[in-house]
Design a protein around this motif. Structure first.
Motif, PDB file in Angstrom:
ATOM      1  N   THR A   1       0.820  -1.215   0.000  1.00 21.43           N
ATOM      2  CA  THR A   1       0.000   0.000   0.000  1.00 21.43           C
ATOM      3  C   THR A   1       0.850   1.261   0.000  1.00 21.43           C
ATOM      4  N   HIS A   2       1.849   1.325   0.864  1.00 20.81           N
ATOM      5  CA  HIS A   2       2.637   2.561   1.002  1.00 20.81           C
ATOM      6  C   HIS A   2       3.980   2.514   0.292  1.00 20.81           C
ATOM      7  N   LYS A   3       4.508   1.284  -0.048  1.00 22.47           N
ATOM      8  CA  LYS A   3       5.734   1.109  -0.847  1.00 22.47           C
ATOM      9  C   LYS A   3       6.995   1.641  -0.162  1.00 22.47           C
ATOM     10  N   HIS A   4       7.050   1.657   1.170  1.00 24.49           N
ATOM     11  CA  HIS A   4       8.236   2.115   1.888  1.00 24.49           C
ATOM     12  C   HIS A   4       8.880   0.938   2.604  1.00 24.49           C
ATOM     13  N   ASP A   5      10.104   0.554   2.180  1.00 28.61           N
ATOM     14  CA  ASP A   5      10.853  -0.504   2.878  1.00 28.61           C
ATOM     15  C   ASP A   5      11.331   0.033   4.207  1.00 28.61           C
ATOM     16  N   LEU A   6      11.043  -0.691   5.270  1.00 33.16           N
ATOM     17  CA  LEU A   6      11.572  -0.267   6.551  1.00 33.16           C
ATOM     18  C   LEU A   6      13.092  -0.385   6.546  1.00 33.16           C
TER      19      LEU A   6
END
Length: 810
Positions: free
Chosen positions: A85-90
């Protein structure tokens, strides 16, 4: 070599060989079991995750983790369950080095003791609904000690980050923390009872520290370097950061804090202390919009400052900010001036009234014990507040004692100038702040001036040894105990201006200053400046007038002054009056005088009038009533009213008169020639005409044997109409001891004289014994009557001749 030494060396050599053999065996084992080990490590790292961690490949690097085994994991990505959904790799790491326990590795139970990474990115993301990708980390239950398969969760003892891009992006809270970590090293201990303690060394670049992205970032593009001791209490979820030195740019700060992770939204408290920092260096660490405003001020020397930030990572907006600062023996630069020897303690909070939020509207700046010198004038402010930074309002108590001549550079050279004396100021003030300057302050308190020499430049008036007490009460101004001395004149004054402060800024033309003025003596010639037009002080072409001077000049120009005057002795040139009383109104239109009265020349004079000013020429109108005035003194005092043929030397008697006159008067107090117009009615009792040439000239022909140098009369009355240089004499009878005559016509101060004079030759002494008024009147013109005409002569003097036309008509 002793035998025991040889034995120890042999044992040590054997151990080294055994370790090398063991590492060779492990290397062979790892190479042979890469796939299974990678699966085991992945499983170990995923035990506490609510998401997935993927590892591209693994290679052993033994010596890095000695005596353990070090593995390099490549292409490591950590993603939460809603990554799609947000496409941000932690976590996105090209290379992730981990150190594992050798014996655990051989047992198939991977125990990670150290993690290091470089050229990686860590992105902690929270969306507008409050969901965070950090939910990838499961929270352990209070009794959860081991996993389902009996192995312990991973406990990392050391971590190293090199060239790591670290971002905390909180969309819900409008917060963005972005650091480029050059080097971060940490060592973690896990004490009995849960939690952990960490020692951390940091070297990084702050790209953003925005607690509210709408208002900009703190410490933007500033380098950070320092050490921290961080502890985590598992039972209450508190993370404590012990105070320690942190180098931000080139400045040293002491920073500590606390983070409460037990709640859904993390609360934080950050304490920042700067023991010795320059103003501009401190402002450079703040958001750009704040820096721009603060850089309008400056302090030359370093200051002490302390700041506490309290807030949460949720959508609550700005954190609570509390700041303390200590300024000693400094030089403060403010818009419009420099304050030397500056000392004060300052505080700031954006939570002035509890419960109304952390905002500029709810912010207050407090200054305690403010002391300094402005343009060599010392002053102090016990307590000063600036409330509401959106529409700031300043309040405080201003005190100062100084030589009043030091005011000259402050107020400019256009209105007032001081040469000596002292001032003592004690004022409480309240004012809006516009463009960082006090605007239209309301004040209460007092200003005392003693022994001052003052010049009022627009009127060229100088006062010596002046004393003034100004009392500001609410909006009213009370002026007391004024002592003005100009030359020989000494004036004592008390005054009041109602609603002064409001009108001073909004409608100076409506200001009415009411004075009670008393004086033992006034020399009007010393106040001739009021007869001239206002003159502005000299100023250079490029010199800007001070705002204070502009306002003051406008008030002097437009305000109205009502004076109730009592003067014991009043002097003007030859004029002397006593017991003077009057009401004067000074306004833009000029000077009005009401109910004026004086004692003069043995009688009294009452006067009402107005003086309007236009440049160097003044127009006046006046109505006067004279009672029992010694006519000789009266004419002498006023320079014979511009008459040349009739002077004080020619007159004797007591004058009763009414006038309604207008005319011009110069800024030097002289009557403008031929400017007088109006009516004059007079009655001269017990009078005498002495050595009056026009009568003597007539007498040479008609009365050669009579004494015309001293002509007396009991009552002489008449009416004159004056129009410039011409005086129209209404028909009047002159009944004297030696001569009777009827006079009518025009007397000119230049040319145009045409006076009809009827003179009976009958000697008035013959009728002196007649008591019947009617009989005396009928006998007055009997006998021979000369009909004369007074006209202009060729030499400019009045010529007396027979009026032949009148003789013929008779």
């Amino acid at each position: 070599m002793p035998r025991w030494s040889k034995i120890i060396l042999k044992i040590f050599a054997v151990l080294i060989v055994l370790i090398l053999l063991l590492y060779v065996a492990v290397a062979l084992y790892v190479n042979a079991n890469k796939k299974s080990l990678l699966t085991s490590i992945t499983k170990q790292l995923n035990k506490n995750l609510n998401g997935t961690m993927s590892i591209g490949s693994m290679d052993p690097t033994f010596l890095k983790g000695f005596p353990g085994v070090s593995l390099t994991l490549k292409d490591v990505m950590l993603r939460d369950s809603l990554w799609h959904t947000h496409k941000h790799d932690l976590l996105n790491a090209k290379a992730l080095d981990i150190s594992v326990n050798l014996f655990g590795l051989l047992k198939g139970n991977v125990q990670i003791s150290k993690i290091s990474t470089s050229n990686s990115s860590i992105y902690l993301f929270t969306d507008t609904n409050g969901y965070s990708n950090t939910t990838v980390f499961k929270k352990k239950g209070p009794k959860e000690k081991t996993t389902a398969d009996g192995s312990s969760p991973a406990e990392i003892n050391k971590f190293v980050l090199n060239h790591v891009d670290f971002v905390v992006d909180n969309k819900r809270g409008n917060k963005l923390f972005h650091f480029v970590i050059d080097d971060l090293k940490g060592k973690i201990d896990y004490p009995f009872g849960g939690g952990w303690d960490a020692d951390i060394k940091l070297k990084a670049l702050a790209k953003s520290l925005a607690f509210n992205t709408l208002k900009g970032s703190f410490i933007k593009d500033r380098s950070l370097e320092g050490s921290f001791k961080v502890s985590y209490n598992e039972s209450n979820g508190i993370v404590d950061v012990a105070p320690n030195k942190l180098l931000i740019g080139e400045d040293t700060f002491i920073i500590g804090g606390r983070f409460d992770t037990s709640k859904e939204i993390t609360d934080f408290t950050i304490n920042i202390e700067a023991p010795n920092i320059l103003w501009r260096s401190a402002s450079a660490n703040l958001a750009a919009n704040i820096t721009e405003k603060l850089n309008m001020f400056n302090l030359d020397k370093p200051i002490y400052a302390k700041c506490t930030l309290k807030g949460n990572m949720g959508p609550g907006g700005d954190p609570e900010i509390n700041v303390e600062a200590l300024i000693k023996d400094n030089v403060l630069t403010v818009p419009g001036g420099v304050i030397d020897d500056c000392n004060f303690k300052g505080t700031f909070t954006n939570n002035h009234i509890k419960g109304q939020g952390f905002s500029d509207e709810n912010s207050v700046i407090k200054l305690y014990g403010f002391e300094g010198r402005y343009k060599e004038m010392p002053f102090s402010i016990d307590t000063a507040f600036i409330n509401n930074l959106v529409k700031p309002i300043a309040t405080g108590i201003f005190k100062s004692q100084f030589e009043i001549a030091k005011l000259n550079p402050v107020i400019g050279n256009e209105t007032l100038s001081f040469s000596r004396g002292t001032a003592n100021v004690n004022l409480a003030y309240k004012a809006d702040i516009v463009d960082f300057k006090l605007n239209k302050p309301l004040v209460s308190g007092s200003v005392t001036v003693n022994g001052a020499d003052i010049s009022y430049i627009p009127r060229k008036l100088n006062f010596k040894n002046t004393s003034v007490l100004l009392n500001f009460t609410n909006n009213d101004l009370f002026i007391k105990n004024i002592r003005l001395q100009s030359g020989k004149s000494v004036v004592f004054m008390d005054g009041v201006v109602r609603n002064f402060l409001n009108l001073y800024y909004t409608a100076p033309e409506k200001i009415l200053l009411t004075w009670k003025i008393r004086s033992p003596q006034v020399h009007l010639g010393e106040f001739l400046g009021f007869l001239g037009g206002r003159r502005s002080g000299a100023k250079g072409k490029n010199k800007k007038k001070s705002t204070f001077s502009d306002d003051l000049n406008e008030v002097f120009d437009k305000s109205n002054v009502n004076m109730h005057v009592t003067v014991d002795k009043l002097y003007y040139n030859k004029f002397l009056a006593t017991h003077a009383n009057a009401e004067l109104l000074l306004s833009e239109s000029g000077i009005s005088l009401k109910n004026g009265s004086v004692k003069h020349a043995g009688g009294s004079l009452k006067i009402n009038g107005h003086l309007s000013q236009k440049g160097n020429l003044n127009r006046f109108t006046m109505n006067t009533i004279l009672s029992n005035i010694d006519v000789r003194d009266f004419f002498y005092s006023f320079n014979n009213f511009g008459l040349t043929s009739l002077t004080s030397k020619n007159l004797k008697g007591y004058l009763f008169s009414k006038t309604n006159l207008s005319g011009g008067i110069t800024d030097q107090g002289n009557l403008v020639a031929n400017s007088i117009q109006g009516d004059l009615v007079f009655d001269l009792k017990k009078g005498a005409l002495l050595n009056f040439d026009p009568i003597i000239n007539v007498g040479k022909f008609a009365f050669p044997f009579r004494d015309l140098n001293n002509i007396t009369f009991d009552n002489l009355n008449g009416k004159f109409n004056i129009k410039g240089h011409k005086i129209t004499i209404s028909p009047m009878q002159i009944n004297s001891s030696l001569l009777n005559m009827d006079v009518a016509g025009v007397y000119s101060l230049s040319t145009g004289t045409n006076i009809l004079v009827d003179v009976p030759l009958r000697n008035p002494k013959k009728d002196a014994e007649i008591t019947d008024v009617d009989e005396k009147k009928s006998r007055r013109m009997k006998g021979i009557v000369l009909h004369l005409l007074a006209t202009d002569g060729e030499d400019g003097k009045i010529k007396i001749k027979l009026n032949r036309k009148r003789e013929q008509s008779k």
